[in-house]
Design a protein around this motif. Structure first.
Motif, PDB file in Angstrom:
ATOM      1  N   MET A  21       0.827  -1.204   0.000  1.00 18.73           N
ATOM      2  CA  MET A  21       0.000   0.000   0.000  1.00 18.73           C
ATOM      3  C   MET A  21       0.862   1.254   0.000  1.00 18.73           C
ATOM      4  SD  MET A  21      -3.182  -0.690   2.560  1.00 18.73           S
ATOM      5  CE  MET A  21      -4.488  -1.854   2.174  1.00 18.73           C
ATOM      6  N   VAL A  22       1.894   1.248   0.839  1.00 13.96           N
ATOM      7  CA  VAL A  22       2.774   2.415   0.918  1.00 13.96           C
ATOM      8  C   VAL A  22       3.458   2.651  -0.425  1.00 13.96           C
ATOM      9  CG1 VAL A  22       4.895   3.307   1.964  1.00 13.96           C
ATOM     10  CG2 VAL A  22       3.120   2.294   3.402  1.00 13.96           C
ATOM     11  N   LYS A  23       3.903   1.587  -1.066  1.00 11.45           N
ATOM     12  CA  LYS A  23       4.542   1.729  -2.378  1.00 11.45           C
ATOM     13  C   LYS A  23       3.555   2.283  -3.401  1.00 11.45           C
ATOM     14  CE  LYS A  23       8.113  -1.832  -1.854  1.00 11.45           C
ATOM     15  NZ  LYS A  23       8.589  -3.165  -2.307  1.00 11.45           N
ATOM     16  N   ASP A  24       2.305   1.856  -3.324  1.00 10.30           N
ATOM     17  CA  ASP A  24       1.291   2.371  -4.258  1.00 10.30           C
ATOM     18  C   ASP A  24       1.070   3.869  -4.051  1.00 10.30           C
ATOM     19  OD1 ASP A  24       0.927  -0.078  -5.429  1.00 10.30           O
ATOM     20  OD2 ASP A  24      -0.901  -0.580  -4.306  1.00 10.30           O
ATOM     21  N   VAL A  25       1.071   4.306  -2.798  1.00  4.41           N
ATOM     22  CA  VAL A  25       0.893   5.740  -2.526  1.00  4.41           C
ATOM     23  C   VAL A  25       2.076   6.532  -3.071  1.00  4.41           C
ATOM     24  CG1 VAL A  25       0.743   7.499  -0.718  1.00  4.41           C
ATOM     25  CG2 VAL A  25      -0.577   5.387  -0.513  1.00  4.41           C
ATOM     26  N   ARG A 281      18.090   0.757   8.972  1.00  5.61           N
ATOM     27  CA  ARG A 281      16.966  -0.106   9.368  1.00  5.61           C
ATOM     28  C   ARG A 281      16.486   0.264  10.770  1.00  5.61           C
ATOM     29  NH1 ARG A 281      15.814  -4.234  12.573  1.00  5.61           N
ATOM     30  NH2 ARG A 281      17.938  -4.266  13.407  1.00  5.61           N
ATOM     31  N   ARG A 282      17.419   0.410  11.708  1.00  6.62           N
ATOM     32  CA  ARG A 282      17.045   0.659  13.101  1.00  6.62           C
ATOM     33  C   ARG A 282      16.640   2.106  13.340  1.00  6.62           C
ATOM     34  NH1 ARG A 282      20.608   0.469  16.849  1.00  6.62           N
ATOM     35  NH2 ARG A 282      19.241  -0.241  18.533  1.00  6.62           N
ATOM     36  N   THR A 283      17.280   3.034  12.666  1.00  3.58           N
ATOM     37  CA  THR A 283      17.006   4.458  12.905  1.00  3.58           C
ATOM     38  C   THR A 283      16.859   5.195  11.575  1.00  3.58           C
ATOM     39  OG1 THR A 283      19.411   4.759  13.165  1.00  3.58           O
ATOM     40  CG2 THR A 283      18.100   4.623  15.174  1.00  3.58           C
ATOM     41  N   PRO A 284      15.781   4.921  10.836  1.00  3.83           N
ATOM     42  CA  PRO A 284      15.585   5.636   9.571  1.00  3.83           C
ATOM     43  C   PRO A 284      15.439   7.131   9.824  1.00  3.83           C
ATOM     44  CG  PRO A 284      13.584   4.496  10.221  1.00  3.83           C
ATOM     45  CD  PRO A 284      14.647   4.035  11.158  1.00  3.83           C
ATOM     46  N   VAL A 285      16.045   7.929   8.977  1.00  5.58           N
ATOM     47  CA  VAL A 285      15.976   9.382   9.144  1.00  5.58           C
ATOM     48  C   VAL A 285      14.534   9.852   8.994  1.00  5.58           C
ATOM     49  CG1 VAL A 285      16.745  11.602   8.241  1.00  5.58           C
ATOM     50  CG2 VAL A 285      18.335   9.666   8.324  1.00  5.58           C
ATOM     51  N   VAL A 286      13.848   9.337   7.996  1.00  5.53           N
ATOM     52  CA  VAL A 286      12.446   9.689   7.766  1.00  5.53           C
ATOM     53  C   VAL A 286      11.591   8.559   8.313  1.00  5.53           C
ATOM     54  CG1 VAL A 286      10.702  10.274   6.060  1.00  5.53           C
ATOM     55  CG2 VAL A 286      13.072  11.006   5.714  1.00  5.53           C
ATOM     56  N   GLU A 287      10.913   8.812   9.441  1.00  8.62           N
ATOM     57  CA  GLU A 287      10.118   7.768  10.084  1.00  8.62           C
ATOM     58  C   GLU A 287       8.734   7.633   9.453  1.00  8.62           C
ATOM     59  OE1 GLU A 287      10.038   8.302  14.285  1.00  8.62           O
ATOM     60  OE2 GLU A 287      12.214   8.159  14.500  1.00  8.62           O
ATOM     61  N   GLY A 288       8.261   8.689   8.820  1.00  8.84           N
ATOM     62  CA  GLY A 288       6.955   8.641   8.184  1.00  8.84           C
ATOM     63  C   GLY A 288       6.785   9.813   7.241  1.00  8.84           C
ATOM     64  N   LEU A 289       5.855   9.689   6.327  1.00  9.66           N
ATOM     65  CA  LEU A 289       5.579  10.746   5.353  1.00  9.66           C
ATOM     66  C   LEU A 289       4.089  11.056   5.341  1.00  9.66           C
ATOM     67  CD1 LEU A 289       7.675   9.382   2.337  1.00  9.66           C
ATOM     68  CD2 LEU A 289       8.281  11.355   3.760  1.00  9.66           C
ATOM     69  N   PHE A 290       3.745  12.339   5.299  1.00  7.74           N
ATOM     70  CA  PHE A 290       2.354  12.742   5.126  1.00  7.74           C
ATOM     71  C   PHE A 290       2.089  13.007   3.650  1.00  7.74           C
ATOM     72  CE2 PHE A 290       2.062  13.810   9.714  1.00  7.74           C
ATOM     73  CZ  PHE A 290       0.823  13.234   9.971  1.00  7.74           C
ATOM     74  N   ARG A 291       0.987  12.485   3.161  1.00  4.44           N
ATOM     75  CA  ARG A 291       0.554  12.740   1.799  1.00  4.44           C
ATOM     76  C   ARG A 291      -0.955  13.025   1.804  1.00  4.44           C
ATOM     77  NH1 ARG A 291       5.197  13.303   1.479  1.00  4.44           N
ATOM     78  NH2 ARG A 291       6.677  12.318   0.059  1.00  4.44           N
ATOM     79  N   HIS A 309      -5.948  12.764   4.146  1.00  6.13           N
ATOM     80  CA  HIS A 309      -4.530  12.708   4.483  1.00  6.13           C
ATOM     81  C   HIS A 309      -4.116  11.269   4.758  1.00  6.13           C
ATOM     82  CE1 HIS A 309      -5.214  17.039   5.150  1.00  6.13           C
ATOM     83  NE2 HIS A 309      -3.915  17.159   4.930  1.00  6.13           N
ATOM     84  N   LEU A 310      -2.904  10.938   4.348  1.00  6.39           N
ATOM     85  CA  LEU A 310      -2.348   9.609   4.584  1.00  6.39           C
ATOM     86  C   LEU A 310      -1.002   9.749   5.279  1.00  6.39           C
ATOM     87  CD1 LEU A 310      -3.445   9.537   1.244  1.00  6.39           C
ATOM     88  CD2 LEU A 310      -3.490   7.145   1.988  1.00  6.39           C
ATOM     89  N   LEU A 311      -0.761   8.888   6.256  1.00  7.55           N
ATOM     90  CA  LEU A 311       0.526   8.822   6.944  1.00  7.55           C
ATOM     91  C   LEU A 311       1.198   7.520   6.548  1.00  7.55           C
ATOM     92  CD1 LEU A 311       2.669   9.672   9.006  1.00  7.55           C
ATOM     93  CD2 LEU A 311       1.235   8.650  10.801  1.00  7.55           C
ATOM     94  N   LEU A 312       2.342   7.613   5.897  1.00  4.49           N
ATOM     95  CA  LEU A 312       3.077   6.421   5.456  1.00  4.49           C
ATOM     96  C   LEU A 312       4.070   6.039   6.557  1.00  4.49           C
ATOM     97  CD1 LEU A 312       3.801   7.434   1.743  1.00  4.49           C
ATOM     98  CD2 LEU A 312       1.681   6.606   2.798  1.00  4.49           C
ATOM     99  N   PRO A 313       3.877   4.906   7.245  1.00  2.00           N
ATOM    100  CA  PRO A 313       4.646   4.566   8.452  1.00  2.00           C
ATOM    101  C   PRO A 313       5.949   3.821   8.138  1.00  2.00           C
ATOM    102  CG  PRO A 313       2.924   2.951   8.149  1.00  2.00           C
ATOM    103  CD  PRO A 313       2.815   3.920   6.982  1.00  2.00           C
ATOM    104  N   LEU A 314       6.944   4.519   7.626  1.00  2.00           N
ATOM    105  CA  LEU A 314       8.164   3.871   7.157  1.00  2.00           C
ATOM    106  C   LEU A 314       8.918   3.167   8.283  1.00  2.00           C
ATOM    107  CD1 LEU A 314       9.472   6.555   4.646  1.00  2.00           C
ATOM    108  CD2 LEU A 314       7.870   4.670   4.254  1.00  2.00           C
TER     109      LEU A 314
END
Length: 425
Positions: A21-25, A281-291, A309-314
């Protein structure tokens, strides 16, 4: 899909809970069905010709013209300058002696210096770098400012003024690069490739496309790399056995390739690569994205309405990666264990997307990885260090050390147990 109740400033928020789903967004951004959630201010600060703000077919065309500057062969041509630049900064840290340095701000300076010099293709004095960095800081502060009014004395107006000042500098560099190209002279750096790029009809990038995407490169490749490197040094402080393995890898690299860090040398550094990927993997700089949905569109078995609004939980996806989620011991998801990335499963991307996905995959990923691997290689070859990582990691661009990560860097000598024999000759 998870729905979060109304929050201040937002209606309901949808959280796509699967990697597909996240990849589709993310893919939907280039098609125009999805946009940045804070689109108005973001577009004005980044520019409407920035790759991050355009949609297909413009995105596909622009990306194709920008791509050659970041291909492996182009990054290979930058490596001598990268190695010299990183070594210069690390030697400055050594010169601080027992007093040491605050590693995080020093890494920010190094990565900014790196992006400017590699992109624009010339040496910059420290004074020039600090002046540009000051403008950059004012500009990035605008992303969190409100109201978005470009009127005197507001934070947003100050950010827009700083943006115009940086773009003027990039325009001057672009003019000089075009003049050199017209005269048949070599034009170094990323900029040299950008001014020479042509599509199948012979069209070149416009000045606006060049300068606004240099700005994007600064944003995408400066703070992200410095934050990742800060976490990497912290991990090495806690896991000296990992640094020992990096030293062993460098001994083999030196025996095969010599002291110059070429593309072939970096390719023969799978453990350094694993250390960086495990840190991400353990500490991604971008933890999530708003779209935000620009129009109604299907997402899996759900219908996402326009303006949702969508929150992508990376970070959540990385933490719940099925490769590791049920593992114990060293392979437990919470454990820093770069060796997991050396396994067949670790060679797959899994649910990690530190550099994005698909047509939104970071153009500068190869360049960023090269910079970080060069620093790890030089650290393993020439230096030892101690870092005070007993601090709170607070939200900045990613989680950053509240104490600045005090670090004492010392030069290895031939008598040191850690010294690589090839360097003692």
């Amino acid at each position: 899909m998870v729905q979060i109740p109304k929050q201040p400033g937002f209606d309901h928020i949808y959280v796509p809970a699967t990697v597909d789903m996240v990849k589709d967004v993310i893919t939907g951004e280039t098609g125009g069905t999805i946009q940045q959630a804070d689109d108005e201010s973001f577009v004005r600060l980044m520019g409407d010709q920035s790759l991050i703000n355009v949609h297909n077919p413009v995105h596909k065309h622009l990306r194709a013209l920008l791509m050659p500057a970041f291909q492996p062969e182009a990054v290979a041509s930058y490596l001598p300058q990268i190695q010299a630049l990183v070594k210069h900064h690390m030697d400055e840290w050594v010169a601080a002696g027992a007093e040491g340095v605050k590693a995080y701000p020093k890494l920010k300076l190094l990565t900014f210096d790196f992006i400017i010099q590699i992109t624009l293709g010339r040496e910059y004095s420290r004074e020039e770098i600090l002046a540009l960095s000051a403008d950059y800081s004012v500009w990035t502060s605008g992303f969190l400012s409100w109201p978005w009014l470009d009127i005197p004395f507001t934070p947003f107006a100050n950010a827009m003024a700083a943006k115009r000042k940086m773009l003027a500098h990039f325009q001057e560099a672009t003019n000089a690069a075009r003049d050199k190209l017209a005269a048949g002279q070599p034009v170094p750096g990323v900029l040299g490739i950008l001014v020479a790029a042509k599509d199948e009809q012979g069209n070149r990038l416009t000045d606006q496309q060049i300068v606004e995407n240099i700005l994007l490169l600064l944003l995408a490749g400066h703070d992200t790399s410095s934050t990742t490197l800060a976490h990497t040094l912290s991990n090495l402080q806690d896991h000296p056995e990992v640094l020992d393995k990096l030293r062993a890898e460098q001994e083999a690299v030196l025996a095969t390739h010599g002291k110059q860090l070429t593309a072939a040398a970096l390719k023969d550094m799978p453990y350094a690569d694993a250390v960086i990927r495990e840190t991400l993997r353990r500490t991604p700089v971008v933890e999530g994205l708003f779209r935000m949905a620009v129009e109604d569109f299907p997402l899996g078995e759900y219908a996402v309405p326009k303006d949702m609004h969508l929150l992508l939980p990376l970070k959540y996806l990385a933490e719940t990666d099925p490769r590791w989620v049920n593992e114990t011991g060293d392979l437990h998801p919470a454990v820093f264990h770069p060796d997991r990335m050396m396994t067949p499963e670790g060679q797959k991307p899994g649910q990690q997307m530190p550099f994005g996905h698909g047509s939104r995959y970071c153009l500068g990923a190869n360049l960023a990885m090269a910079e970080m691997k060069v620093l790890l290689a030089l650290m393993a070859r020439y230096y030892s260090f101690t870092a005070d990582n007993k601090t709170e990691w607070v939200q900045g661009v990613g989680k950053v050390p509240k104490n600045g990560l005090p670090l004492v860097l010392t030069q290895l000598d031939a008598s040191s147990k850690a010294c690589i024999p090839a360097l003692a000759l």
